[in-house]
Design a protein around this motif. Sequence first.
Motif, mmCIF file in Angstrom:
data_model
loop_
_atom_site.group_PDB
_atom_site.id
_atom_site.type_symbol
_atom_site.label_atom_id
_atom_site.label_comp_id
_atom_site.label_asym_id
_atom_site.label_seq_id
_atom_site.Cartn_x
_atom_site.Cartn_y
_atom_site.Cartn_z
ATOM 1 N N TYR A 162 0.817 -1.213 0.000
ATOM 2 C CA TYR A 162 0.000 0.000 0.000
ATOM 3 C C TYR A 162 0.856 1.270 0.000
ATOM 4 C CZ TYR A 162 -4.297 -2.563 0.171
ATOM 5 O OH TYR A 162 -5.345 -3.374 -0.157
ATOM 6 N N ALA A 163 2.000 1.258 0.669
ATOM 7 C CA ALA A 163 2.895 2.421 0.618
ATOM 8 C C ALA A 163 3.347 2.664 -0.822
ATOM 9 C CB ALA A 163 4.095 2.214 1.533
ATOM 10 N N ASN A 164 3.693 1.599 -1.529
ATOM 11 C CA ASN A 164 4.097 1.735 -2.927
ATOM 12 C C ASN A 164 2.922 2.192 -3.794
ATOM 13 O OD1 ASN A 164 6.057 1.397 -5.133
ATOM 14 N ND2 ASN A 164 4.644 -0.202 -5.777
ATOM 15 N N LEU A 165 1.742 1.656 -3.526
ATOM 16 C CA LEU A 165 0.553 2.061 -4.275
ATOM 17 C C LEU A 165 0.307 3.560 -4.116
ATOM 18 C CD1 LEU A 165 -1.759 0.875 -6.002
ATOM 19 C CD2 LEU A 165 -3.051 0.630 -3.885
ATOM 20 N N ILE A 166 0.464 4.061 -2.902
ATOM 21 C CA ILE A 166 0.287 5.486 -2.649
ATOM 22 C C ILE A 166 1.321 6.294 -3.435
ATOM 23 C CG2 ILE A 166 0.515 7.303 -0.898
ATOM 24 C CD1 ILE A 166 -0.639 5.225 1.111
ATOM 25 N N ARG A 167 2.561 5.823 -3.422
ATOM 26 C CA ARG A 167 3.633 6.566 -4.099
ATOM 27 C C ARG A 167 3.458 6.593 -5.617
ATOM 28 N NH1 ARG A 167 6.976 3.782 -0.079
ATOM 29 N NH2 ARG A 167 7.659 5.346 1.417
#
Length: 186
Positions: free
Chosen positions: A118-123
Motif C-alpha cells: 500500500y505504501a508503494n501504491l500510494i507513491r
Amino acid sequence: MALVYDSLYIGGRWVAPASTKTIDVVSASTEEPIGRVPEAVEDDIDAAVAAARAAFDDPAGWSGWEPGARADAIERLAVALDARSDEMARRVSNQNGMPITIATGAEGAFPQLVLRYYANLIRTAVLDEVRDGMLGGKIRVRRAPDRRDRRHRPLELPDDTDGVQARARAGDGLRGRPQTEPGNSA
C-alpha cells in the motif's frame, strides 16, 4: 503468567481502562494462562472512537497529510513490525496454537508485505488525470482526502467541462430504456 497488561492504548497513549474487568489469555497448546489484558467496556470503546474521530478531524493529522507522507509513515510502521516479527509470531503461535513456522510467515512477515504494497501504491498512484468521458468529452479526475463526515456525503460527479453533470442533474442523456414488465429488461 508471562504478559500482563493493565492499560489500553487509546488516543496515542496508554490509559487506564474504565473497568477492572480482565480477560485471561490462554495457551491453545497447554491450556495454561499466558497473559491477562483489560476487557474494554463501552466507555473505553467510546473513548477510542472519539480519539479516532479527533485524529481524523485534526488538520495536521493523517487525513490532511500529503500522500508521500502517508506512504513514509506506512513504511516506518512496516520497519517497526520487522523489528518485532519474531515476537509477534511467537505470541500468535502461543495464543492460538498456530505452528510457529506458519506464524512466522503469516504474522511475522505478511503484515509488512501488505503495508509495503500500500505504501508503494500510494507513491505510484495517479492523483490527478484527464480521462475520456463516458458520453464523450473529457473528465478530470482528482483523488484527494475527503474531510467531510461520510454519513452525510452528497452524490458527486467528477469535474466536467462538457456538461455531463448538468445533463445528469436534468435527467437528459443518461436514462436507460424503461422495462416493459417488472424483471423483464427486453
